[in-house]
Design an enzyme around this catalytic site. Structure first.
Site, short mmCIF file in Angstrom:
data_model
loop_
_atom_site.label_atom_id
_atom_site.label_comp_id
_atom_site.label_asym_id
_atom_site.label_seq_id
_atom_site.Cartn_x
_atom_site.Cartn_y
_atom_site.Cartn_z
N CYS A 6 1.19 -0.88 0.35
CA CYS A 6 -0.26 -0.30 -0.18
C CYS A 6 0.73 1.14 -0.13
CB CYS A 6 -1.25 0.07 1.15
SG CYS A 6 -2.73 -0.67 0.93
N ASP A 29 10.86 -6.22 -8.71
CA ASP A 29 10.61 -7.02 -7.66
C ASP A 29 12.71 -6.52 -7.18
OD1 ASP A 29 9.89 -9.73 -6.10
OD2 ASP A 29 11.94 -8.89 -5.12
N GLY A 91 4.37 -19.49 1.12
CA GLY A 91 5.62 -18.77 1.80
C GLY A 91 5.28 -17.33 1.64
N THR A 93 4.76 -13.31 2.13
CA THR A 93 5.86 -12.30 2.98
C THR A 93 5.33 -11.22 3.06
OG1 THR A 93 7.93 -11.86 1.54
CG2 THR A 93 8.50 -13.80 2.99
N HIS A 98 -0.09 -10.78 -4.03
CA HIS A 98 0.55 -9.53 -5.53
C HIS A 98 1.35 -11.33 -6.03
CE1 HIS A 98 2.76 -11.14 -1.65
NE2 HIS A 98 3.70 -11.43 -2.66
N HIS A 100 3.54 -12.81 -8.76
CA HIS A 100 5.23 -12.16 -9.32
C HIS A 100 5.09 -12.92 -10.72
CE1 HIS A 100 7.13 -12.97 -5.77
NE2 HIS A 100 6.03 -13.82 -5.40
#
Ligand code: AMP
Ligand code: ZN
Length: 112
Positions: A6, A29, A91, A93, A98, A100
């Site tokens: 955010c 990333d 996994g 975090t 989101h 990837h």
């Protein structure tokens, strides 16, 4: 708002923007796992894939439209990998959903 992504949406944490629509943001990333690795998020906060429902799911199709557009603009015609990590076992975090989008290398399956 304590959410990292955010803060990237509101600009208080910087990011390298790759693509943006009214409802979706894509940025590089910070710890890339492939030569091409961007994070694609809804601008509104949804904690994880487990929180998707009839009321908030429209942005998910917009996210996949954006993924196709980014792939086209970045020469990913040989393919790419889209990953969503959900929850502790998945996994995840950062607790803002989101995806990837990774490319420019060959990926294994189910790992790597
Ligand atoms: P996940 O493990 O699926 O929750 O993925 C979180 C991703 O966010 C990781 O690939 C991190 O490298 C990435 N990340 C964390 N902080 C930042 C940041 N400030 N800018 C860009 N990417 C980030
Ligand atoms: Zn958030």
């Amino acid at each position: 708002m304590e959410c990292l992504f955010c803060k990237i949406v509101d600009g208080s944490i910087p990011s390298k923007k790759v693509f943006e629509t009214e409802n979706v943001l894509a940025f590089e990333d910070i710890d890339p796992q492939a030569p091409f690795h961007v994070i694609v998020i809804p601008k509104t906060h949804i904690a994880s894939a487990a929180e998707i429902n009839r009321q908030n799911s429209a942005v998910m199709s917009e996210i996949f439209e954006v993924i196709a557009k980014i792939a086209e603009e970045n020469q990913l015609q040989d393919g790419f990998r889209v990953v969503n990590n959900c929850g502790v076992d998945g996994g995840q975090t950062v607790e803002h959903i989101h995806f990837h989008l990774m490319g420019r290398r060959r990926f294994g399956w189910p790992a790597g």
